[in-house]
Design an enzyme around this catalytic site. Structure first.
Site, PDB file in Angstrom:
ATOM      1  N   LEU A  25      57.106  84.138  -5.938  1.00 30.75           N
ATOM      2  CA  LEU A  25      57.055  83.493  -4.631  1.00 30.75           C
ATOM      3  C   LEU A  25      57.771  82.139  -4.634  1.00 30.75           C
ATOM      4  O   LEU A  25      58.511  81.811  -3.702  1.00 30.75           O
ATOM      5  CB  LEU A  25      55.579  83.302  -4.224  1.00 30.75           C
ATOM      6  CG  LEU A  25      55.344  82.612  -2.892  1.00 30.75           C
ATOM      7  CD1 LEU A  25      55.855  83.445  -1.722  1.00 30.75           C
ATOM      8  CD2 LEU A  25      53.857  82.306  -2.698  1.00 30.75           C
ATOM      9  N   ASP A  74      55.124  71.976 -17.956  1.00 30.12           N
ATOM     10  CA  ASP A  74      53.785  72.565 -17.876  1.00 30.12           C
ATOM     11  C   ASP A  74      52.958  71.623 -16.996  1.00 30.12           C
ATOM     12  O   ASP A  74      52.816  70.437 -17.330  1.00 30.12           O
ATOM     13  CB  ASP A  74      53.184  72.658 -19.292  1.00 30.12           C
ATOM     14  CG  ASP A  74      51.829  73.353 -19.303  1.00 30.12           C
ATOM     15  OD1 ASP A  74      51.125  73.318 -18.281  1.00 30.12           O
ATOM     16  OD2 ASP A  74      51.493  73.921 -20.365  1.00 30.12           O
ATOM     17  N   TYR A 169      39.470  82.688 -10.207  1.00 29.92           N
ATOM     18  CA  TYR A 169      40.701  82.577  -9.407  1.00 29.92           C
ATOM     19  C   TYR A 169      40.354  82.265  -7.955  1.00 29.92           C
ATOM     20  O   TYR A 169      40.924  81.351  -7.351  1.00 29.92           O
ATOM     21  CB  TYR A 169      41.499  83.877  -9.506  1.00 29.92           C
ATOM     22  CG  TYR A 169      42.767  83.893  -8.666  1.00 29.92           C
ATOM     23  CD1 TYR A 169      43.932  83.276  -9.111  1.00 29.92           C
ATOM     24  CD2 TYR A 169      42.791  84.520  -7.415  1.00 29.92           C
ATOM     25  CE1 TYR A 169      45.090  83.285  -8.345  1.00 29.92           C
ATOM     26  CE2 TYR A 169      43.943  84.538  -6.643  1.00 29.92           C
ATOM     27  CZ  TYR A 169      45.094  83.920  -7.109  1.00 29.92           C
ATOM     28  OH  TYR A 169      46.237  83.930  -6.330  1.00 29.92           O
ATOM     29  N   LYS A 173      41.268  78.873  -5.724  1.00 29.87           N
ATOM     30  CA  LYS A 173      42.060  78.834  -4.496  1.00 29.87           C
ATOM     31  C   LYS A 173      41.273  78.180  -3.353  1.00 29.87           C
ATOM     32  O   LYS A 173      41.848  77.512  -2.496  1.00 29.87           O
ATOM     33  CB  LYS A 173      42.536  80.236  -4.125  1.00 29.87           C
ATOM     34  CG  LYS A 173      43.549  80.799  -5.121  1.00 29.87           C
ATOM     35  CD  LYS A 173      44.787  79.895  -5.248  1.00 29.87           C
ATOM     36  CE  LYS A 173      45.862  80.480  -6.133  1.00 29.87           C
ATOM     37  NZ  LYS A 173      47.067  79.639  -6.212  1.00 29.87           N
ATOM     38  N   ILE A 202      51.004  89.958  -2.409  1.00 32.17           N
ATOM     39  CA  ILE A 202      52.473  89.970  -2.456  1.00 32.17           C
ATOM     40  C   ILE A 202      52.864  90.745  -3.704  1.00 32.17           C
ATOM     41  O   ILE A 202      52.282  90.502  -4.779  1.00 32.17           O
ATOM     42  CB  ILE A 202      53.061  88.553  -2.617  1.00 32.17           C
ATOM     43  CG1 ILE A 202      52.326  87.515  -1.764  1.00 32.17           C
ATOM     44  CG2 ILE A 202      54.550  88.546  -2.321  1.00 32.17           C
ATOM     45  CD1 ILE A 202      52.626  86.076  -2.151  1.00 32.17           C
ATOM     46  N   THR A 204      54.593  90.761  -6.623  1.00 28.61           N
ATOM     47  CA  THR A 204      55.317  89.920  -7.582  1.00 28.61           C
ATOM     48  C   THR A 204      54.832  90.327  -8.975  1.00 28.61           C
ATOM     49  O   THR A 204      53.935  91.159  -9.101  1.00 28.61           O
ATOM     50  CB  THR A 204      54.989  88.420  -7.393  1.00 28.61           C
ATOM     51  OG1 THR A 204      53.587  88.258  -7.650  1.00 28.61           O
ATOM     52  CG2 THR A 204      55.315  87.921  -6.003  1.00 28.61           C
TER      53      THR A 204
HETATM   54  P1  NAD Z   1      54.114  84.620 -10.763  1.00 26.27           P
HETATM   55  O1  NAD Z   1      53.231  84.793 -11.954  1.00 26.27           O
HETATM   56  O2  NAD Z   1      55.289  85.524 -10.587  1.00 26.27           O
HETATM   57  O3  NAD Z   1      54.642  83.112 -10.675  1.00 26.27           O
HETATM   58  C1  NAD Z   1      53.858  82.018 -11.062  1.00 26.27           C
HETATM   59  C2  NAD Z   1      54.731  81.059 -11.831  1.00 26.27           C
HETATM   60  O4  NAD Z   1      53.910  79.942 -12.222  1.00 26.27           O
HETATM   61  C3  NAD Z   1      55.331  81.672 -13.111  1.00 26.27           C
HETATM   62  O5  NAD Z   1      56.731  81.507 -13.134  1.00 26.27           O
HETATM   63  C4  NAD Z   1      54.632  80.893 -14.232  1.00 26.27           C
HETATM   64  O6  NAD Z   1      55.444  80.706 -15.376  1.00 26.27           O
HETATM   65  C5  NAD Z   1      54.301  79.567 -13.532  1.00 26.27           C
HETATM   66  N1  NAD Z   1      53.234  78.853 -14.217  1.00 26.27           N
HETATM   67  C6  NAD Z   1      52.050  79.355 -14.667  1.00 26.27           C
HETATM   68  N2  NAD Z   1      51.362  78.408 -15.302  1.00 26.27           N
HETATM   69  C7  NAD Z   1      52.117  77.275 -15.263  1.00 26.27           C
HETATM   70  C8  NAD Z   1      51.935  75.957 -15.776  1.00 26.27           C
HETATM   71  N3  NAD Z   1      50.863  75.622 -16.486  1.00 26.27           N
HETATM   72  N4  NAD Z   1      52.914  75.046 -15.552  1.00 26.27           N
HETATM   73  C9  NAD Z   1      54.023  75.382 -14.848  1.00 26.27           C
HETATM   74  N5  NAD Z   1      54.255  76.621 -14.371  1.00 26.27           N
HETATM   75  C10 NAD Z   1      53.293  77.547 -14.577  1.00 26.27           C
HETATM   76  O7  NAD Z   1      53.128  84.726  -9.517  1.00 26.27           O
HETATM   77  P2  NAD Z   1      53.385  84.701  -7.937  1.00 26.27           P
HETATM   78  O8  NAD Z   1      52.760  85.929  -7.407  1.00 26.27           O
HETATM   79  O9  NAD Z   1      54.780  84.344  -7.602  1.00 26.27           O
HETATM   80  O10 NAD Z   1      52.412  83.484  -7.560  1.00 26.27           O
HETATM   81  C11 NAD Z   1      52.836  82.252  -7.046  1.00 26.27           C
HETATM   82  C12 NAD Z   1      51.653  81.581  -6.386  1.00 26.27           C
HETATM   83  O11 NAD Z   1      51.205  82.385  -5.282  1.00 26.27           O
HETATM   84  C13 NAD Z   1      50.435  81.423  -7.307  1.00 26.27           C
HETATM   85  O12 NAD Z   1      49.824  80.183  -7.064  1.00 26.27           O
HETATM   86  C14 NAD Z   1      49.529  82.562  -6.872  1.00 26.27           C
HETATM   87  O13 NAD Z   1      48.186  82.308  -7.162  1.00 26.27           O
HETATM   88  C15 NAD Z   1      49.815  82.600  -5.385  1.00 26.27           C
HETATM   89  N6  NAD Z   1      49.479  83.845  -4.725  1.00 26.27           N
HETATM   90  C16 NAD Z   1      49.996  85.029  -5.161  1.00 26.27           C
HETATM   91  C17 NAD Z   1      49.653  86.199  -4.501  1.00 26.27           C
HETATM   92  C18 NAD Z   1      50.164  87.539  -4.922  1.00 26.27           C
HETATM   93  O14 NAD Z   1      49.658  88.548  -4.411  1.00 26.27           O
HETATM   94  N7  NAD Z   1      51.171  87.604  -5.795  1.00 26.27           N
HETATM   95  C19 NAD Z   1      48.788  86.151  -3.392  1.00 26.27           C
HETATM   96  C20 NAD Z   1      48.292  84.932  -2.977  1.00 26.27           C
HETATM   97  C21 NAD Z   1      48.645  83.781  -3.654  1.00 26.27           C
END
Ligand code: NAD
Length: 265
Positions: A25, A74, A169, A173, A202, A204
């Site tokens: 995302l 990080d 989780y 949130k 989503i 991903t």
């Molecule tokens: P993803 O795992 O593809 O991307 C998350 C990114 O965060 C990764 O690139 C990871 O390396 C990075 N990350 C993790 N820990 C980290 C740290 N300590 N420091 C820096 N970077 C770090 O997941 P996504 O689905 O793209 O999620 C993005 C956001 O959207 C997240 O906050 C997730 O909770 C939220 N979200 C996702 C969904 C879904 O269905 N995918 C739904 C609602 C919310």
């Protein structure tokens, strides 16, 4: 983006950070910000971004006359975070925006969750988001142009997802949604707006990982919302540009829930 039509959506000249933008995302939203004219810095834990990153960086330079940069950070390393954010702001003499998308997910039942795992979840998803916002707000205040901060929460911050066993989780949130309201209150006088986006499911890497263990979710989950399908990362492009730009100039302390109606019934 043309400044002749809907100029309030333009991000031309703005410098925006997106955490968690090595993929998923965050990267998709970063691309939208670039298309709207911003210079974007992707901050992520991964040593190198996903293969999708380079073509977007190349498009940014060629088609939009802007730049996509990568910094390995990080969000738990607060000193490093402040140093990277401070250097970026100093280089441009400004800092205009943040999308805090870095986050982790863990599926474990409440009776089995360990304190170490719960702490790790809250450290990344809550403290990490908080400290990223703080690092950015300090620079926004220093350079005095105000700014916009968007925290990626989730519909999971407002409901217990049927059949998704993620107590920490979901709690993390919920904390993000509340954190945004408090930050909005404290930083409003500096003309810094803080809002959340609460996406539904989503497709991903994060969600694909859950499908490996529970393949039936590909069929059952889409039935849990009113549109009967999963969302794609690109469906959150408009929200990113809207919240980062002047188009949302009177919006702060709010949650933008985009979940196909999942939490509305
Ligand atoms: P993803 O795992 O593809 O991307 C998350 C990114 O965060 C990764 O690139 C990871 O390396 C990075 N990350 C993790 N820990 C980290 C740290 N300590 N420091 C820096 N970077 C770090 O997941 P996504 O689905 O793209 O999620 C993005 C956001 O959207 C997240 O906050 C997730 O909770 C939220 N979200 C996702 C969904 C879904 O269905 N995918 C739904 C609602 C919310």
């Amino acid at each position: 983006m043309s400044t002749k039509s809907l100029p309030e959506f333009s991000l031309s000249g703005k410098v925006i950070l997106v955490s968690g933008a090595a993929r998923g995302l965050g990267l998709t939203q970063a691309e939208a910000l670039l298309e709207a004219g911003a210079t974007v810095y992707a901050l992520d834990l991964l040593p190198a971004p996903s293969p999708d990153f380079e073509p977007i960086a190349a498009r940014a330079e060629k088609e939009f006359g802007t730049r996509l940069h990568y910094r390995q950070v990080d969000v738990r390393e607060v000193e490093q975070l402040n140093s990277v954010v401070g250097d970026i702001a100093a280089e441009h003499g400004r800092l205009d925006g943040l999308i805090a998308a870095a986050g982790i997910q863990q599926e474990t039942s409440a009776l089995e969750y360990t304190a170490a795992d719960a702490n790790r979840m809250f450290e990344v998803n809550v403290t990490g988001v908080f400290m990223t916002s703080q690092a950015v707000a300090k620079q926004m205040i220093k350079y005095g142009n105000g700014g916009s901060i968007v925290l990626i929460a989730s519909m999971s911050g407002s409901v217990a997802n049927k059949g998704l066993i993620c107590p920490a989780y979901n709690a993390s949130k919920a904390a993000v949604i509340q954190l945004a309201r408090n930050l909005a209150m404290e930083w409003g006088p500096h003309n810094i707006r803080v809002n959340t986006i609460s996406p539904g499911y989503i497709v991903t890497a994060m969600v694909e990982a859950l499908f490996v263990r529970y393949p039936e979710r590909r069929e059952t989950w889409p039935k849990d919302n009113m549109l009967g399908r999963f969302s794609r990362p690109d469906e959150y492009r408009g929200a990113a540009v809207f919240l980062l730009s002047g188009a949302s100039s009177f919006m702060t302390g709010a949650d933008l829930r985009m979940d196909g109606g999942h939490s509305a019934w």
